[in-house]
Design a protein around this motif. Structure first.
Motif, PDB file in Angstrom:
ATOM      1  N   GLU A 103      -0.989  -1.658 -24.969  1.00  0.00           N
ATOM      2  CA  GLU A 103      -0.757  -2.919 -25.660  1.00  0.00           C
ATOM      3  C   GLU A 103      -1.429  -4.108 -24.977  1.00  0.00           C
ATOM      4  O   GLU A 103      -2.059  -4.930 -25.616  1.00  0.00           O
ATOM      5  CB  GLU A 103       0.746  -3.178 -25.727  1.00  0.00           C
ATOM      6  N   ASN A 104      -1.301  -4.169 -23.642  1.00  0.00           N
ATOM      7  CA  ASN A 104      -1.736  -5.388 -22.944  1.00  0.00           C
ATOM      8  C   ASN A 104      -2.750  -5.185 -21.827  1.00  0.00           C
ATOM      9  O   ASN A 104      -3.174  -6.144 -21.189  1.00  0.00           O
ATOM     10  CB  ASN A 104      -0.511  -6.114 -22.366  1.00  0.00           C
ATOM     11  N   GLY A 105      -3.111  -3.925 -21.537  1.00  0.00           N
ATOM     12  CA  GLY A 105      -4.105  -3.692 -20.480  1.00  0.00           C
ATOM     13  C   GLY A 105      -3.499  -3.742 -19.086  1.00  0.00           C
ATOM     14  O   GLY A 105      -2.285  -3.679 -18.913  1.00  0.00           O
ATOM     15  N   ALA A 106      -4.393  -3.849 -18.096  1.00  0.00           N
ATOM     16  CA  ALA A 106      -3.985  -3.774 -16.687  1.00  0.00           C
ATOM     17  C   ALA A 106      -3.476  -5.131 -16.190  1.00  0.00           C
ATOM     18  O   ALA A 106      -4.102  -5.796 -15.373  1.00  0.00           O
ATOM     19  CB  ALA A 106      -5.160  -3.294 -15.842  1.00  0.00           C
ATOM     20  N   ALA A 164     -10.557  -3.005 -12.868  1.00  0.00           N
ATOM     21  CA  ALA A 164      -9.206  -2.499 -13.093  1.00  0.00           C
ATOM     22  C   ALA A 164      -9.036  -1.692 -14.378  1.00  0.00           C
ATOM     23  O   ALA A 164      -8.562  -0.567 -14.345  1.00  0.00           O
ATOM     24  CB  ALA A 164      -8.201  -3.639 -13.061  1.00  0.00           C
ATOM     25  N   GLU A 165      -9.460  -2.276 -15.480  1.00  0.00           N
ATOM     26  CA  GLU A 165      -9.159  -1.685 -16.789  1.00  0.00           C
ATOM     27  C   GLU A 165      -9.516  -0.186 -16.880  1.00  0.00           C
ATOM     28  O   GLU A 165      -8.672   0.639 -17.199  1.00  0.00           O
ATOM     29  CB  GLU A 165      -9.925  -2.473 -17.856  1.00  0.00           C
ATOM     30  N   GLU A 166     -10.758   0.139 -16.567  1.00  0.00           N
ATOM     31  CA  GLU A 166     -11.227   1.523 -16.693  1.00  0.00           C
ATOM     32  C   GLU A 166     -10.549   2.444 -15.692  1.00  0.00           C
ATOM     33  O   GLU A 166     -10.139   3.560 -16.004  1.00  0.00           O
ATOM     34  CB  GLU A 166     -12.748   1.581 -16.486  1.00  0.00           C
ATOM     35  N   GLU A 167     -10.443   1.965 -14.466  1.00  0.00           N
ATOM     36  CA  GLU A 167      -9.866   2.771 -13.395  1.00  0.00           C
ATOM     37  C   GLU A 167      -8.371   2.992 -13.637  1.00  0.00           C
ATOM     38  O   GLU A 167      -7.855   4.095 -13.430  1.00  0.00           O
ATOM     39  CB  GLU A 167     -10.117   2.060 -12.045  1.00  0.00           C
ATOM     40  N   VAL A 168      -7.685   1.966 -14.076  1.00  0.00           N
ATOM     41  CA  VAL A 168      -6.251   2.099 -14.368  1.00  0.00           C
ATOM     42  C   VAL A 168      -6.048   3.098 -15.504  1.00  0.00           C
ATOM     43  O   VAL A 168      -5.193   3.976 -15.430  1.00  0.00           O
ATOM     44  CB  VAL A 168      -5.611   0.730 -14.699  1.00  0.00           C
ATOM     45  N   SER A 217       0.834  -1.198   0.000  1.00  0.00           N
ATOM     46  CA  SER A 217       0.000   0.000   0.000  1.00  0.00           C
ATOM     47  C   SER A 217       0.869   1.248   0.000  1.00  0.00           C
ATOM     48  O   SER A 217       1.993   1.245   0.489  1.00  0.00           O
ATOM     49  CB  SER A 217      -0.936  -0.002   1.209  1.00  0.00           C
ATOM     50  N   VAL A 218       0.341   2.289  -0.580  1.00  0.00           N
ATOM     51  CA  VAL A 218       1.064   3.548  -0.664  1.00  0.00           C
ATOM     52  C   VAL A 218       0.195   4.596  -0.004  1.00  0.00           C
ATOM     53  O   VAL A 218      -0.938   4.816  -0.430  1.00  0.00           O
ATOM     54  CB  VAL A 218       1.265   3.978  -2.135  1.00  0.00           C
ATOM     55  N   GLU A 219       0.695   5.214   1.015  1.00  0.00           N
ATOM     56  CA  GLU A 219      -0.098   6.234   1.700  1.00  0.00           C
ATOM     57  C   GLU A 219       0.738   7.453   1.996  1.00  0.00           C
ATOM     58  O   GLU A 219       1.948   7.348   2.231  1.00  0.00           O
ATOM     59  CB  GLU A 219      -0.650   5.673   3.014  1.00  0.00           C
ATOM     60  N   TRP A 220       0.071   8.574   1.993  1.00  0.00           N
ATOM     61  CA  TRP A 220       0.741   9.813   2.352  1.00  0.00           C
ATOM     62  C   TRP A 220       1.000   9.820   3.848  1.00  0.00           C
ATOM     63  O   TRP A 220       0.166   9.396   4.627  1.00  0.00           O
ATOM     64  CB  TRP A 220      -0.139  11.009   1.995  1.00  0.00           C
ATOM     65  N   ASN A 221       2.171  10.275   4.244  1.00  0.00           N
ATOM     66  CA  ASN A 221       2.384  10.531   5.667  1.00  0.00           C
ATOM     67  C   ASN A 221       3.341  11.714   5.807  1.00  0.00           C
ATOM     68  O   ASN A 221       4.057  12.071   4.868  1.00  0.00           O
ATOM     69  CB  ASN A 221       2.895   9.280   6.396  1.00  0.00           C
ATOM     70  N   LEU A 257      -4.139   3.875  -7.749  1.00  0.00           N
ATOM     71  CA  LEU A 257      -3.761   3.096  -8.931  1.00  0.00           C
ATOM     72  C   LEU A 257      -3.324   1.690  -8.526  1.00  0.00           C
ATOM     73  O   LEU A 257      -3.766   0.702  -9.117  1.00  0.00           O
ATOM     74  CB  LEU A 257      -2.626   3.824  -9.671  1.00  0.00           C
ATOM     75  N   MET A 258      -2.502   1.585  -7.486  1.00  0.00           N
ATOM     76  CA  MET A 258      -2.023   0.272  -7.063  1.00  0.00           C
ATOM     77  C   MET A 258      -3.177  -0.589  -6.571  1.00  0.00           C
ATOM     78  O   MET A 258      -3.230  -1.784  -6.852  1.00  0.00           O
ATOM     79  CB  MET A 258      -0.945   0.396  -5.975  1.00  0.00           C
ATOM     80  N   VAL A 259      -4.128   0.024  -5.848  1.00  0.00           N
ATOM     81  CA  VAL A 259      -5.288  -0.732  -5.365  1.00  0.00           C
ATOM     82  C   VAL A 259      -6.133  -1.192  -6.553  1.00  0.00           C
ATOM     83  O   VAL A 259      -6.595  -2.339  -6.597  1.00  0.00           O
ATOM     84  CB  VAL A 259      -6.139   0.134  -4.396  1.00  0.00           C
ATOM     85  N   SER A 260      -6.282  -0.316  -7.544  1.00  0.00           N
ATOM     86  CA  SER A 260      -7.184  -0.641  -8.654  1.00  0.00           C
ATOM     87  C   SER A 260      -6.683  -1.807  -9.501  1.00  0.00           C
ATOM     88  O   SER A 260      -7.474  -2.489 -10.144  1.00  0.00           O
ATOM     89  CB  SER A 260      -7.455   0.586  -9.519  1.00  0.00           C
ATOM     90  N   PHE A 261      -5.387  -2.075  -9.475  1.00  0.00           N
ATOM     91  CA  PHE A 261      -4.867  -3.226 -10.233  1.00  0.00           C
ATOM     92  C   PHE A 261      -5.502  -4.536  -9.778  1.00  0.00           C
ATOM     93  O   PHE A 261      -5.669  -5.448 -10.562  1.00  0.00           O
ATOM     94  CB  PHE A 261      -3.343  -3.336 -10.087  1.00  0.00           C
ATOM     95  N   GLY A 262      -5.829  -4.600  -8.513  1.00  0.00           N
ATOM     96  CA  GLY A 262      -6.354  -5.863  -7.990  1.00  0.00           C
ATOM     97  C   GLY A 262      -7.868  -5.996  -8.091  1.00  0.00           C
ATOM     98  O   GLY A 262      -8.430  -6.997  -7.653  1.00  0.00           O
ATOM     99  N   GLU A 263      -8.543  -5.014  -8.657  1.00  0.00           N
ATOM    100  CA  GLU A 263     -10.009  -5.041  -8.666  1.00  0.00           C
ATOM    101  C   GLU A 263     -10.584  -5.451 -10.012  1.00  0.00           C
ATOM    102  O   GLU A 263      -9.936  -5.347 -11.037  1.00  0.00           O
ATOM    103  CB  GLU A 263     -10.530  -3.647  -8.276  1.00  0.00           C
TER     104      GLU A 263
END
Ligand SMILES: [Fe+2]
Length: 136
Positions: free
Chosen positions: A96-99, A39-43, A2-6, A30-36
């Protein structure tokens, strides 16, 4: 990962810190959306957003460096140019290959790791310089 601001990422220049925060939040999404499933649209949406946002953000930093006569401006600009080039490769890979998992791994390395290292090193040095400038 996970990537979070601190607050340890703050460089002490509010305009830049706000933009960094926005960037880190978008990269985290973006990193979270890869696993959903969606993914395609959100990425796609996040890659396009980041492509523009990063360009604008680098322009802000570079304008401040020039305006204040920052001695390490050329090296810092070169780092930004490298990032833009690797971000283009991500967009090409997506077109070329999507998410794919490969794209997620590429993003982890060339966006997440790069961004956190860059903020922690070059941008903090810039922040220290600008703060000293303002103080004098
Ligand atoms: Fe920078």
């Amino acid at each position: 990962m996970s990537v979070e601001w601190n607050s340890t990422l703050e460089i002490g220049i509010p305009e830049i810190d706000e933009q960094h925060k926005e960037l880190v939040v978008a990269v985290g999404r973006l990193m979270v959306s890869f696993g959903e499933n969606t993914a395609e649209e959100e990425v796609r949406r996040l890659l396009l957003f980041l492509n523009q946002y990063v360009t604008d953000h680098f322009s802000t930093e570079e304008a401040l460096m020039v305006q204040h006569g920052y001695p390490a401006v050329e090296g810092h600009k070169a780092r930004h140019a490298e990032f833009i080039a690797s971000f283009r490769r991500l967009i090409d890979e997506f077109k070329e290959n999507g998410a794919t998992t490969k794209l997620a791994q590429m993003t982890q390395f060339s966006v997440v790791t790069w961004l956190l290292n860059h903020i922690g090193r070059e941008d903090k040095q810039l922040g220290a310089f600008l703060k000293a400038e303002v103080a004098t």
